[in-house]
Design a protein around this motif. Structure first.
Motif, PDB file in Angstrom:
ATOM      1  N   SER A  25       0.822  -1.216   0.000  1.00 48.00           N
ATOM      2  CA  SER A  25       0.000   0.000   0.000  1.00 48.00           C
ATOM      3  C   SER A  25       0.853   1.261   0.000  1.00 48.00           C
ATOM      4  O   SER A  25       0.382   2.333  -0.392  1.00 48.00           O
ATOM      5  N   TYR A  26       2.120   1.176   0.433  1.00 52.05           N
ATOM      6  CA  TYR A  26       3.035   2.325   0.398  1.00 52.05           C
ATOM      7  C   TYR A  26       4.046   2.195  -0.731  1.00 52.05           C
ATOM      8  O   TYR A  26       5.094   2.850  -0.711  1.00 52.05           O
ATOM      9  N   GLY A  27       3.756   1.358  -1.694  1.00 44.87           N
ATOM     10  CA  GLY A  27       4.678   1.166  -2.797  1.00 44.87           C
ATOM     11  C   GLY A  27       5.888   0.344  -2.392  1.00 44.87           C
ATOM     12  O   GLY A  27       5.777  -0.641  -1.640  1.00 44.87           O
ATOM     13  N   LEU A  28       7.062   0.736  -2.865  1.00 38.27           N
ATOM     14  CA  LEU A  28       8.299   0.006  -2.574  1.00 38.27           C
ATOM     15  C   LEU A  28       8.990   0.476  -1.303  1.00 38.27           C
ATOM     16  O   LEU A  28      10.064  -0.037  -0.964  1.00 38.27           O
ATOM     17  N   VAL A  29       8.387   1.426  -0.584  1.00 34.95           N
ATOM     18  CA  VAL A  29       9.041   1.968   0.609  1.00 34.95           C
ATOM     19  C   VAL A  29       9.172   0.892   1.681  1.00 34.95           C
ATOM     20  O   VAL A  29      10.273   0.624   2.196  1.00 34.95           O
ATOM     21  N   THR A  30       8.064   0.277   2.056  1.00 35.31           N
ATOM     22  CA  THR A  30       8.125  -0.729   3.125  1.00 35.31           C
ATOM     23  C   THR A  30       8.945  -1.958   2.735  1.00 35.31           C
ATOM     24  O   THR A  30       9.711  -2.461   3.571  1.00 35.31           O
ATOM     25  N   PRO A  31       8.859  -2.488   1.510  1.00 36.36           N
ATOM     26  CA  PRO A  31       9.731  -3.624   1.188  1.00 36.36           C
ATOM     27  C   PRO A  31      11.219  -3.294   1.256  1.00 36.36           C
ATOM     28  O   PRO A  31      12.016  -4.100   1.750  1.00 36.36           O
ATOM     29  N   LEU A  32      11.608  -2.107   0.787  1.00 41.31           N
ATOM     30  CA  LEU A  32      13.025  -1.739   0.807  1.00 41.31           C
ATOM     31  C   LEU A  32      13.528  -1.532   2.231  1.00 41.31           C
ATOM     32  O   LEU A  32      14.614  -2.007   2.595  1.00 41.31           O
ATOM     33  N   VAL A  33      12.758  -0.825   3.044  1.00 41.47           N
ATOM     34  CA  VAL A  33      13.176  -0.601   4.436  1.00 41.47           C
ATOM     35  C   VAL A  33      13.220  -1.931   5.192  1.00 41.47           C
ATOM     36  O   VAL A  33      14.142  -2.192   5.984  1.00 41.47           O
ATOM     37  N   ALA A  34      12.233  -2.788   4.950  1.00 47.12           N
ATOM     38  CA  ALA A  34      12.226  -4.093   5.604  1.00 47.12           C
ATOM     39  C   ALA A  34      13.441  -4.922   5.191  1.00 47.12           C
ATOM     40  O   ALA A  34      14.061  -5.592   6.014  1.00 47.12           O
ATOM     41  N   TYR A  35      13.795  -4.859   3.907  1.00 49.20           N
ATOM     42  CA  TYR A  35      14.967  -5.593   3.426  1.00 49.20           C
ATOM     43  C   TYR A  35      16.244  -5.080   4.090  1.00 49.20           C
ATOM     44  O   TYR A  35      17.109  -5.876   4.499  1.00 49.20           O
ATOM     45  N   LEU A  36      16.373  -3.765   4.217  1.00 49.56           N
ATOM     46  CA  LEU A  36      17.557  -3.200   4.863  1.00 49.56           C
ATOM     47  C   LEU A  36      17.642  -3.628   6.327  1.00 49.56           C
ATOM     48  O   LEU A  36      18.739  -3.901   6.836  1.00 49.56           O
ATOM     49  N   MET A  37      16.507  -3.699   7.012  1.00 42.68           N
ATOM     50  CA  MET A  37      16.523  -4.134   8.406  1.00 42.68           C
ATOM     51  C   MET A  37      16.929  -5.597   8.519  1.00 42.68           C
ATOM     52  O   MET A  37      17.664  -5.984   9.434  1.00 42.68           O
ATOM     53  N   ALA A  38      16.458  -6.430   7.597  1.00 40.81           N
ATOM     54  CA  ALA A  38      16.861  -7.834   7.608  1.00 40.81           C
ATOM     55  C   ALA A  38      18.359  -7.967   7.337  1.00 40.81           C
ATOM     56  O   ALA A  38      19.046  -8.792   7.960  1.00 40.81           O
ATOM     57  N   CYS A  39      18.892  -7.144   6.423  1.00 43.35           N
ATOM     58  CA  CYS A  39      20.330  -7.168   6.147  1.00 43.35           C
ATOM     59  C   CYS A  39      21.135  -6.704   7.358  1.00 43.35           C
ATOM     60  O   CYS A  39      22.185  -7.282   7.673  1.00 43.35           O
ATOM     61  N   LEU A  40      20.670  -5.662   8.035  1.00 39.50           N
ATOM     62  CA  LEU A  40      21.381  -5.153   9.204  1.00 39.50           C
ATOM     63  C   LEU A  40      21.436  -6.190  10.312  1.00 39.50           C
ATOM     64  O   LEU A  40      22.500  -6.465  10.881  1.00 39.50           O
ATOM     65  N   GLY A  41      20.290  -6.778  10.633  1.00 39.77           N
ATOM     66  CA  GLY A  41      20.286  -7.815  11.658  1.00 39.77           C
ATOM     67  C   GLY A  41      21.129  -9.008  11.278  1.00 39.77           C
ATOM     68  O   GLY A  41      21.848  -9.567  12.113  1.00 39.77           O
ATOM     69  N   GLY A  42      21.072  -9.410   9.999  1.00 36.14           N
ATOM     70  CA  GLY A  42      21.875 -10.539   9.561  1.00 36.14           C
ATOM     71  C   GLY A  42      23.359 -10.251   9.609  1.00 36.14           C
ATOM     72  O   GLY A  42      24.156 -11.092  10.029  1.00 36.14           O
ATOM     73  N   ALA A  43      23.767  -9.041   9.196  1.00 35.19           N
ATOM     74  CA  ALA A  43      25.188  -8.686   9.214  1.00 35.19           C
ATOM     75  C   ALA A  43      25.736  -8.687  10.636  1.00 35.19           C
ATOM     76  O   ALA A  43      26.818  -9.236  10.905  1.00 35.19           O
ATOM     77  N   LEU A  44      25.009  -8.082  11.554  1.00 34.96           N
ATOM     78  CA  LEU A  44      25.473  -8.038  12.945  1.00 34.96           C
ATOM     79  C   LEU A  44      25.515  -9.436  13.550  1.00 34.96           C
ATOM     80  O   LEU A  44      26.468  -9.797  14.250  1.00 34.96           O
ATOM     81  N   ALA A  59       7.381  -4.486   7.080  1.00 38.45           N
ATOM     82  CA  ALA A  59       6.679  -4.917   5.876  1.00 38.45           C
ATOM     83  C   ALA A  59       5.172  -4.933   6.090  1.00 38.45           C
ATOM     84  O   ALA A  59       4.403  -4.628   5.172  1.00 38.45           O
ATOM     85  N   MET A  60       4.735  -5.253   7.315  1.00 37.16           N
ATOM     86  CA  MET A  60       3.301  -5.293   7.596  1.00 37.16           C
ATOM     87  C   MET A  60       2.685  -3.905   7.658  1.00 37.16           C
ATOM     88  O   MET A  60       1.456  -3.773   7.616  1.00 37.16           O
ATOM     89  N   MET A  61       3.505  -2.869   7.760  1.00 37.01           N
ATOM     90  CA  MET A  61       2.957  -1.518   7.689  1.00 37.01           C
ATOM     91  C   MET A  61       2.275  -1.263   6.348  1.00 37.01           C
ATOM     92  O   MET A  61       1.341  -0.476   6.246  1.00 37.01           O
ATOM     93  N   GLY A  62       2.755  -1.944   5.313  1.00 37.82           N
ATOM     94  CA  GLY A  62       2.178  -1.771   3.987  1.00 37.82           C
ATOM     95  C   GLY A  62       1.098  -2.779   3.653  1.00 37.82           C
ATOM     96  O   GLY A  62       0.641  -2.824   2.505  1.00 37.82           O
ATOM     97  N   PHE A  63       0.701  -3.601   4.632  1.00 39.12           N
ATOM     98  CA  PHE A  63      -0.320  -4.617   4.395  1.00 39.12           C
ATOM     99  C   PHE A  63      -1.686  -4.078   4.801  1.00 39.12           C
ATOM    100  O   PHE A  63      -1.875  -3.640   5.945  1.00 39.12           O
ATOM    101  N   THR A  64      -2.630  -4.098   3.889  1.00 38.83           N
ATOM    102  CA  THR A  64      -3.987  -3.630   4.166  1.00 38.83           C
ATOM    103  C   THR A  64      -4.993  -4.601   3.556  1.00 38.83           C
ATOM    104  O   THR A  64      -4.685  -5.329   2.607  1.00 38.83           O
TER     105      THR A  64
END
Length: 289
Positions: free
Chosen positions: A9-28, A66-71
């Motif tokens: 519902s917010y376009g590609l904003v929530t998928p991209l931010v969610a992906y970056l958070m998954a990468c950050l947690g995985g890297a650490l 990612a669920m922020m964009g789910f409606t």
């Protein structure tokens, strides 16, 4: 009545931010797991626990961003707080079990399979338990084959991530592994969301209990994100963990070797200097008197 589901519902904003958070947690988490293999056994549980919390917090934060964009059209969505945060605990505990197995057993075949399976099941359990905490005026139904595919993706991603953590290499290696892990976790999430269908009840209206996504966003950011930032500071100020290389002279692994290997050569020099010193004192003593 079949509900109209929109996961973007917010376009590609929530998928991209969610992906970056998954990468950050995985890297650490990967760097902490790598660091645990370079220290003594007394420090290893602490690094493994930090890595487990980092990965668990990262994928949990990724899920709810990612669920922020789910409606669902015509059905306001709310979340049950205890169930939502219980999914965070499940993610950290089950990811921790898999990481501890690889951290103590090494990146062998059996350890990777066992640890990757448990970690992958933890990621999938976090996802579907978080979905179980969703409250709306309808029922959630899942396609069995698509759900199974999402679980397989999670297990493969976890196994690959644990294998990468077992390869004690440089920082760029972990960055690449975390990018792949973030992509796999995001793929698992949206595969699981593709298995979802919503059947709305006849009467429209908001559910009586639960918090809206906006109300959950604040504690979600303050808690797990603050922890991820703290873990990031630990990574930045620990050169050994960043480089992924063991110390040049690990004294703790060689207790029988003296601290100064040049001691036999230095033992001869004092004897020569002592003899010379005695001669000088004998020759200078009459002059001083």
């Amino acid at each position: 009545m079949q509900g109209t589901v929109d996961g973007f519902s917010y376009g590609l904003v929530t998928p991209l931010v969610a992906y970056l958070m998954a990468c950050l947690g995985g890297a650490l988490g990967l760097r902490c797991t790598t660091r645990s293999m370079l220290v003594s056994n007394s420090w290893r549980p602490g690094w493994l626990a930090l890595g487990s919390a980092a990965i668990g917090s990262g994928i949990w934060t990724m899920h709810f961003i990612a669920m922020m964009g789910f409606t669902v059209k015509g059905a306001p969505i709310r979340y049950d707080v205890p169930t939502t945060f219980a999914s965070l605990g499940v993610a950290i505990v089950m990811v921790g079990i898999g990481i501890f197995i690889v951290g103590y057993r090494g990146a062998s075949g059996t350890a990777l399979f066992t640890g990757g399976t448990i970690t992958g099941l933890g990621v999938a359990s976090m996802h579907y338990l978080g979905m179980a905490g969703m409250r709306l005026n309808g029922n959630l139904e899942y396609n069995t084959l698509t759900v199974a595919a999402s679980v397989v993706i999670a297990m493969c991603a976890a196994t690959a991530a644990l294998w990468a953590a077992g390869q004690v290499r440089g920082f760029l290696w972990s960055v690449g592994a975390s990018l792949v892990m973030g992509l796999a976790v995001s793929g698992m999430h949206y595969t699981g969301m593709a298995a979802l269908s919503v059947h709305l009840h006849g009467s429209a209206g908001a559910p009586s209990a639960g918090d809206s996504p906006a109300e959950l966003l604040a504690p979600m950011m303050v808690g797990p994100l603050a922890f991820l930032l703290l873990a990031g500071v630990v990574v930045m100020f620990d050169p050994l963990m960043v480089m992924g290389k063991p110390a040049l002279n690990p004294v703790e692994h060689k207790p029988g070797i003296p601290a100064h290997p040049d001691a036999p050569h230095s033992a001869r020099r004092p004897s020569v200097r002592t003899r010379r010193g005695v001669g000088h004192r004998r020759s200078r003593t009459p002059q001083n008197r």
